[in-house]
Design an enzyme around this catalytic site. Structure first.
Site, PDB file in Angstrom:
ATOM      1  N   LYS A  51       0.844  -1.203   0.000  1.00 18.20           N
ATOM      2  CA  LYS A  51       0.000   0.000   0.000  1.00 18.20           C
ATOM      3  C   LYS A  51       0.879   1.253   0.000  1.00 18.20           C
ATOM      4  O   LYS A  51       2.065   1.183   0.349  1.00 18.20           O
ATOM      5  CB  LYS A  51      -0.913  -0.018   1.228  1.00 18.20           C
ATOM      6  CG  LYS A  51      -0.162  -0.013   2.557  1.00 18.20           C
ATOM      7  CD  LYS A  51      -1.100  -0.274   3.730  1.00 18.20           C
ATOM      8  CE  LYS A  51      -0.341  -0.297   5.038  1.00 18.20           C
ATOM      9  NZ  LYS A  51      -1.185  -0.735   6.166  1.00 18.20           N
ATOM     10  N   ARG A 150     -11.088  -0.136  14.248  1.00 16.78           N
ATOM     11  CA  ARG A 150     -10.752   0.611  13.050  1.00 16.78           C
ATOM     12  C   ARG A 150     -11.539   0.064  11.862  1.00 16.78           C
ATOM     13  O   ARG A 150     -12.347   0.770  11.277  1.00 16.78           O
ATOM     14  CB  ARG A 150      -9.237   0.524  12.798  1.00 16.78           C
ATOM     15  CG  ARG A 150      -8.767   1.414  11.675  1.00 16.78           C
ATOM     16  CD  ARG A 150      -7.269   1.377  11.476  1.00 16.78           C
ATOM     17  NE  ARG A 150      -6.794   0.161  10.837  1.00 16.78           N
ATOM     18  CZ  ARG A 150      -5.560  -0.003  10.344  1.00 16.78           C
ATOM     19  NH1 ARG A 150      -4.683   0.983  10.442  1.00 16.78           N
ATOM     20  NH2 ARG A 150      -5.202  -1.134   9.775  1.00 16.78           N
ATOM     21  N   TYR A 272      14.699  30.371   9.372  1.00 18.85           N
ATOM     22  CA  TYR A 272      13.433  31.042   9.676  1.00 18.85           C
ATOM     23  C   TYR A 272      13.267  31.219  11.181  1.00 18.85           C
ATOM     24  O   TYR A 272      13.554  30.301  11.965  1.00 18.85           O
ATOM     25  CB  TYR A 272      12.252  30.207   9.161  1.00 18.85           C
ATOM     26  CG  TYR A 272      12.015  30.328   7.678  1.00 18.85           C
ATOM     27  CD1 TYR A 272      11.636  31.548   7.104  1.00 18.85           C
ATOM     28  CD2 TYR A 272      12.138  29.219   6.847  1.00 18.85           C
ATOM     29  CE1 TYR A 272      11.397  31.654   5.739  1.00 18.85           C
ATOM     30  CE2 TYR A 272      11.889  29.311   5.486  1.00 18.85           C
ATOM     31  CZ  TYR A 272      11.520  30.534   4.937  1.00 18.85           C
ATOM     32  OH  TYR A 272      11.275  30.633   3.598  1.00 18.85           O
ATOM     33  N   MET A 320      11.332  24.462   3.433  1.00 25.16           N
ATOM     34  CA  MET A 320      10.615  23.618   2.493  1.00 25.16           C
ATOM     35  C   MET A 320      11.574  22.816   1.608  1.00 25.16           C
ATOM     36  O   MET A 320      11.381  21.624   1.372  1.00 25.16           O
ATOM     37  CB  MET A 320       9.700  24.473   1.603  1.00 25.16           C
ATOM     38  CG  MET A 320       8.828  23.647   0.666  1.00 25.16           C
ATOM     39  SD  MET A 320       7.905  24.641  -0.521  1.00 25.16           S
ATOM     40  CE  MET A 320       6.719  25.441   0.541  1.00 25.16           C
TER      41      MET A 320
HETATM   42  C1  LIG Z   1      -0.425  -1.686   6.901  1.00 25.80           C
HETATM   43  C2  LIG Z   1      -1.031  -2.992   7.273  1.00 25.80           C
HETATM   44  C3  LIG Z   1      -0.235  -4.142   7.385  1.00 25.80           C
HETATM   45  C4  LIG Z   1       1.280  -4.098   7.338  1.00 25.80           C
HETATM   46  O1  LIG Z   1       1.747  -3.675   8.590  1.00 25.80           O
HETATM   47  P1  LIG Z   1       3.311  -3.596   8.940  1.00 25.80           P
HETATM   48  O2  LIG Z   1       3.314  -3.186  10.372  1.00 25.80           O
HETATM   49  O3  LIG Z   1       3.889  -2.579   8.032  1.00 25.80           O
HETATM   50  O4  LIG Z   1       3.873  -4.946   8.705  1.00 25.80           O
HETATM   51  C5  LIG Z   1      -0.866  -5.357   7.599  1.00 25.80           C
HETATM   52  N1  LIG Z   1      -2.209  -5.427   7.712  1.00 25.80           N
HETATM   53  C6  LIG Z   1      -3.003  -4.341   7.657  1.00 25.80           C
HETATM   54  C7  LIG Z   1      -4.470  -4.499   7.822  1.00 25.80           C
HETATM   55  C8  LIG Z   1      -2.438  -3.088   7.444  1.00 25.80           C
HETATM   56  O5  LIG Z   1      -3.225  -2.009   7.414  1.00 25.80           O
END
Ligand SMILES: *Cc1c(COP(=O)(O)O)cnc(C)c1O
Length: 377
Positions: A51, A150, A272, A320
């Site tokens: 992802k 979640r 800054y 930036m």
């Molecule tokens: C992001 C995610 C993972 C991977 O988690 P890591 O801690 O990066 O190994 C696995 N399962 C779900 C549902 C996730 O959202």
């Protein structure tokens, strides 16, 4: 560190396509991390979580590399990530969408052979209706909430879900899954609690196999493995848990070019807001990356970069597009226009930089911008 990524003479890279920083991603290290996770999981299998563009490192390159390493299950978060990845992978690879589908995306997903994670009764009904409309049995994964609040079916809906699935033929459940909230802390009580809940779920839905562990979960013991684990960060060299040593091989190196150097007297304002005032005569260098390149403003007056193993503190605020560093610890003349400094590498791990920034490796990686020259090894 004998990882090939560190032995690479970065200074030879002159053809940089106008970039002022180099993000080097070691694909063979990712493969070795996959092999290590697979060996730890065996006989369970390792999927790959790709992802957010494989945590910012390039989903297509990484997924095809992992397919070659034997990976057949790929998880993304959004449907659009799945459609982007799909044409680059063999049909032997299965692509799962962790967030499930937004209403209206069911038919395109079914036609593309992309598999949703069903998180709610609503997502289940929509997928089921699509299967009936297409007169096809459609694959899916069912997610349960085991204590994170979640995503996934909450405990109170499980009985209804079991009824719903009884005699249901339009959906083929490939796995049931849940996600660990505290797997990075092997002493957390929550791990055992979630495991116990997952076991109750597996008893209530005995026809289906379990997909449970993320990176941290892989190292919590085989009872967490189910038949398929979903590591993400560990593939990319991030520490799977907060233990002393990171079992994974580093994957990412980040080097940034110097734009300008100067020597300033004591009492000089830097950056800054003039948050930094030099105490002594100081040699400074300005490097060509800033918060727009994923080096967050929280590194202001806190973080550091390295040259020849020497720590060079960030002074003043992160801008930036640039950061100013105190290079007084280096012999005069060491750095000049075009010299490279190490931001992530053998002297400064991803975890060290993330800790200085007050964040985690996940956020650090996914924030690294697109102005670096990306090199895959
Ligand atoms: C992001 C995610 C993972 C991977 O988690 P890591 O801690 O990066 O190994 C696995 N399962 C779900 C549902 C996730 O959202």
């Amino acid at each position: 560190m004998d990882n090939a990524i560190w032995n690479n003479n970065i200074r030879e890279r002159t053809s940089n396509e106008g970039a002022s920083g180099y993000l080097t991603i070691d694909l063979s290290a990712i493969s070795r991390n996959y092999e290590k996770l697979s060996a730890t999981l065996s006989p369970a299998k390792a999927a790959a979580v790709v992802k957010a563009d494989a945590y910012g490192l390039g989903a297509t390159k990484i997924a095809t590399t992992l397919f070659a390493a034997g990976c057949r299950h790929f998880f993304v978060a959004h449907f659009c990530e799945a459609t982007e990845l799909k044409p680059h992978l063999s049909d032997e690879a299965r692509i799962f969408v962790l967030n499930g589908l937004q209403p209206g995306n069911e038919t395109p997903a079914a036609e593309a052979g992309i598999i949703p994670v069903l998180n709610s009764m609503e997502q289940l009904q929509l997928w089921s209706a699509t299967a009936r409309a297409l007169d096809r049995r459609l694959p899916a994964v069912l997610q349960f909430d085991t204590g994170m609040s979640r995503l996934g079916f909450p405990p109170e809906e499980r009985a209804l879900l079991a009824d719903e699935l009884r005699g249901k033929n339009d959906i083929e459940i490939l796995f049931i899954m849940s996600h660990l909230a505290s797997a990075d802390d092997e002493n957390s009580q929550q791990n055992g609690d979630q495991l116990a809940e997952m076991r109750r779920i597996a008893e209530e839905f005995p026809a289906f196999s379990v997909c449970f562990a993320n990176s941290g979960g892989v190292f919590l013991g085989s009872e967490y493995h189910g038949v398929l684990a979903r590591p993400g960060i560990a593939l990319y060299g991030g520490a799977p848990n907060n233990g002393e040593t990171n079992p994974m091989e580093p994957v990412v190196r980040l080097d940034v070019a110097v734009i300008q150097t100067r020597t300033v007297p004591a009492g000089t304002h830097v950056g800054y807001g003039a948050t930094h005032v030099t105490k002594n005569e100081t040699r400074l260098a300005t490097i060509a990356a800033g918060y727009a390149d994923g080096l967050p403003r929280s590194l202001s007056d806190r973080g550091a970069v390295y040259v020849n193993g020497v720590r060079l503190p960030i002074v003043g605020r992160v801008s930036m597009d640039s950061i100013t560093i105190d290079i007084s610890a280096l012999p005069a003349g060491t750095l000049s226009l075009g010299s490279l400094v190490e931001v992530i590498g053998p002297n400064q791990t991803l975890e060290m930089l993330s800790a200085d920034a007050g964040t985690i490796s996940y956020e650090m990686l996914t924030s690294l911008g697109h102005r670096y020259r990306r090199q895959y090894r």
